[in-house]
Design a protein around this motif. Structure first.
Motif, PDB file in Angstrom:
ATOM      1  N   GLU A 193      34.472   1.520  46.145  1.00 50.37           N
ATOM      2  CA  GLU A 193      34.931   1.447  47.628  1.00 50.37           C
ATOM      3  C   GLU A 193      33.960   2.255  48.571  1.00 50.37           C
ATOM      4  N   ASP A 194      33.506   1.734  49.435  1.00 55.90           N
ATOM      5  CA  ASP A 194      32.863   2.636  50.526  1.00 55.90           C
ATOM      6  C   ASP A 194      33.910   2.921  51.496  1.00 55.90           C
ATOM      7  N   ALA A 195      34.329   4.189  51.076  1.00 56.30           N
ATOM      8  CA  ALA A 195      35.406   5.056  52.038  1.00 56.30           C
ATOM      9  C   ALA A 195      34.723   5.932  52.813  1.00 56.30           C
ATOM     10  N   ALA A 196      33.496   5.714  53.375  1.00 58.81           N
ATOM     11  CA  ALA A 196      32.972   6.493  54.171  1.00 58.81           C
ATOM     12  C   ALA A 196      33.614   7.038  55.423  1.00 58.81           C
ATOM     13  N   CYS A 197      34.674   6.163  55.928  1.00 60.02           N
ATOM     14  CA  CYS A 197      35.325   6.697  56.948  1.00 60.02           C
ATOM     15  C   CYS A 197      36.913   7.243  56.533  1.00 60.02           C
ATOM     16  N   ARG A 240      30.283  11.875  62.439  1.00 63.38           N
ATOM     17  CA  ARG A 240      31.240  11.045  62.891  1.00 63.38           C
ATOM     18  C   ARG A 240      32.596  11.077  62.141  1.00 63.38           C
ATOM     19  N   LYS A 241      32.317  11.732  61.051  1.00 64.05           N
ATOM     20  CA  LYS A 241      33.671  11.761  60.019  1.00 64.05           C
ATOM     21  C   LYS A 241      34.494  12.920  60.292  1.00 64.05           C
ATOM     22  N   PHE A 242      35.626  13.102  60.173  1.00 61.18           N
ATOM     23  CA  PHE A 242      36.589  14.227  60.737  1.00 61.18           C
ATOM     24  C   PHE A 242      36.239  15.361  59.889  1.00 61.18           C
ATOM     25  N   PHE A 293      32.752   8.909  49.963  1.00 64.54           N
ATOM     26  CA  PHE A 293      33.394   9.044  51.331  1.00 64.54           C
ATOM     27  C   PHE A 293      31.858   9.846  51.857  1.00 64.54           C
ATOM     28  N   SER A 294      31.942   9.708  53.183  1.00 65.53           N
ATOM     29  CA  SER A 294      30.767  10.370  53.964  1.00 65.53           C
ATOM     30  C   SER A 294      31.262  11.605  54.608  1.00 65.53           C
ATOM     31  N   LEU A 295      30.376  12.593  54.698  1.00 65.11           N
ATOM     32  CA  LEU A 295      30.598  13.771  55.475  1.00 65.11           C
ATOM     33  C   LEU A 295      29.869  13.903  56.962  1.00 65.11           C
ATOM     34  N   SER A 297      24.686  12.373  50.675  1.00 62.61           N
ATOM     35  CA  SER A 297      25.237  11.579  51.850  1.00 62.61           C
ATOM     36  C   SER A 297      26.086  10.343  51.323  1.00 62.61           C
ATOM     37  N   ALA A 298      26.807   9.755  51.884  1.00 64.22           N
ATOM     38  CA  ALA A 298      27.478   8.486  51.025  1.00 64.22           C
ATOM     39  C   ALA A 298      26.613   7.490  50.808  1.00 64.22           C
ATOM     40  N   THR A 299      25.338   7.319  51.498  1.00 62.72           N
ATOM     41  CA  THR A 299      24.250   6.302  51.002  1.00 62.72           C
ATOM     42  C   THR A 299      23.964   6.954  49.687  1.00 62.72           C
ATOM     43  N   THR A 300      23.646   7.870  49.335  1.00 60.06           N
ATOM     44  CA  THR A 300      23.072   8.455  47.775  1.00 60.06           C
ATOM     45  C   THR A 300      24.164   8.244  46.991  1.00 60.06           C
TER      46      THR A 300
HETATM   47  C1  LIG Z   1      30.917   2.356  56.211  1.00 63.83           C
HETATM   48  C2  LIG Z   1      29.661   3.127  56.126  1.00 63.83           C
HETATM   49  N1  LIG Z   1      29.490   3.241  54.954  1.00 63.83           N
HETATM   50  C3  LIG Z   1      28.392   4.164  54.815  1.00 63.83           C
HETATM   51  C4  LIG Z   1      27.647   4.928  55.644  1.00 63.83           C
HETATM   52  C5  LIG Z   1      26.533   5.837  55.421  1.00 63.83           C
HETATM   53  O1  LIG Z   1      27.060   7.371  55.366  1.00 63.83           O
HETATM   54  P1  LIG Z   1      26.102   8.666  55.237  1.00 63.83           P
HETATM   55  O2  LIG Z   1      25.550   8.881  56.557  1.00 63.83           O
HETATM   56  O3  LIG Z   1      26.770   9.604  54.783  1.00 63.83           O
HETATM   57  O4  LIG Z   1      25.141   8.141  54.273  1.00 63.83           O
HETATM   58  C6  LIG Z   1      28.400   4.936  56.924  1.00 63.83           C
HETATM   59  C7  LIG Z   1      27.989   6.014  57.929  1.00 63.83           C
HETATM   60  O5  LIG Z   1      28.495   5.977  59.049  1.00 63.83           O
HETATM   61  C8  LIG Z   1      29.413   4.069  57.077  1.00 63.83           C
HETATM   62  O6  LIG Z   1      30.268   4.084  58.346  1.00 63.83           O
END
Ligand SMILES: Cc1ncc(COP(=O)(O)O)c(C=O)c1O
Length: 367
Positions: free
Chosen positions: A151-155, A180-182, A175-177, A54-57
């Motif tokens: 950079e938190d480029a989740a989106c 909600r992400k495309f 980045f997040s997968l 995940s983006a969080t990890t």
């Molecule tokens: C700005 C931002 N950072 C982090 C996250 C967390 O992403 P993930 O669900 O992949 O852990 C999100 C999820 O929506 C997000 O919008």
């Protein structure tokens, strides 16, 4: 809902690829994950690309690679998803939370400077919803104070600053997968960096701390205490089928977003957030600002149009009240305003211009 907020791009090609992986018997991280990482690396124009759960990890791995922990501080914006700031306390560091700009909804660069202390190790700015960050400002801060930019480029897959895709400008980018992400793998994340040493450390950390130069079972050496943040072949197969069409998917999103902007032109009561003139928004989310957002949201949903708030104002949540590992620095006026007024509208590949006209028409009747 007649018009959903999002619709993941799942084609027959993707279903076939997932079945192929299932039938191969190789389900954990493997060659399909490698192919997914390599394709994304090519698209983003980066040196290293690591798939994680995940983006969080991914954010956690990044901070650990930079040796950030107890006694250190990171700076994160208030208007974001919790993960951006939570990653500080997750690794034992203090998260210092600052306000955002009201018009771009991205971190306020002056507020970053005002919050820097000798303990600040990294800034975690968010390119929110795909809106690119100003790297002229961030690089000046990095140089002046000797801090890292994570950079938190989740989106933000596909967003650009000065013609360069997000992913190579920060020290480490995540980045997040999430669906909600495309580009989605159900759950998943991507870490990119240009730095060999950090990339090797992060790759080892997500593989139980293994020395990745020799992964044959009998020769394995566990060098560091690591964990398991691998992305499976099954998940990668879902993402790979989308990556094959990424340019088409991205340009369609931008086209649809520009069409919304055109349709809202001169509509009183609807404000469009600002994007940097030297940047390209990737429009993971298309947001507008409206006065009576909560009422409008209820009315739009009743009409069968799925709308949503933008994101969260962290300081208004119990987990982000001041404490040993959280410091809310300054007034959060802009973040609170965005939390109250941002409205996310439907945006997905199959959305048509006719449906967009309906969304806009219905929204106008709610104003
Ligand atoms: C700005 C931002 N950072 C982090 C996250 C967390 O992403 P993930 O669900 O992949 O852990 C999100 C999820 O929506 C997000 O919008």
């Amino acid at each position: 809902m007649n018009i959903p907020l999002i619709k993941p791009y799942i084609t027959q090609e993707i279903k076939d690829k997932v079945i192929e992986v299932l039938e191969s018997g190789y389900l954990t991280e493997g060659p399909v994950t490698r192919e997914f990482e390599n394709k994304l690396k090519e698209f983003l124009g980066v040196k290293h690309c690591l798939a994680v759960t995940s983006a969080t990890t991914g954010l956690e791995v990044a901070l650990r690679a930079l040796n950030i922990g107890a006694g250190d501080e990171i700076i994160a914006p208030d208007y974001t998803y919790p993960a951006t700031a939570a990653v500080g306390p997750i690794v034992g560091a203090k998260a210092v939370i600052v306000d955002v700009e009201k018009d771009t909804m991205n971190i306020d660069y002056d507020a970053i400077e005002a919050a820097i202390t000798p303990r600040t190790k990294a800034i975690i700015p968010v390119s929110l919803f795909g809106s690119p960050l100003d790297y002229d400002r961030l690089n000046a801060i990095k140089e002046k104070y000797g801090v890292y930019i994570v950079e938190d480029a989740a989106c933000s897959i596909g967003a650009e600053f000065k013609g360069v895709k997000v992913g190579s400008q920060a020290d480490i980018t995540i980045f997040s997968l999430h669906p909600r992400k495309f580009i989605t793998t159900g759950e998943g994340g991507i870490i990119t960096t240009q730095n060999d040493e950090w990339a090797n450390w992060m790759n080892s950390y997500k593989h139980f701390g293994m020395n990745m130069n020799n992964t044959a079972r009998e020769g394995v050496q566990f060098e560091i205490i690591g964990t398991n943040y691998k992305l499976s072949n099954i998940q990668a197969a879902v993402g790979l089928g989308q990556l094959h069409h990424i340019n088409k998917l991205l340009s369609r999103r931008i086209e649809l977003a520009n069409n919304y902007i055109k349709l809202f032109k001169n509509v009183e009561g609807v404000e469009i957030p600002r994007t940097l003139t030297n940047g390209q928004h990737s429009y993971q989310t298309f947001c507008v600002f409206v006065e009576d957002r909560d009422r409008i949201m209820v009315e739009m949903r009743a009409k069968g149009i799925e709308v949503q708030i933008g994101t969260y104002s962290l300081h208004q949540h119990n987990a982000f009240k001041n404490g040993p590992l959280i410091e809310v620095k300054g007034a959060m006026g802009n973040s609170s305003w965005c939390y109250k007024h941002a409205l996310a509208l439907p945006l997905y590949n199959d959305l048509t211009e006719e449906l967009q006209e309906k969304v806009v028409l219905e929204l106008k009747t709610c104003l």
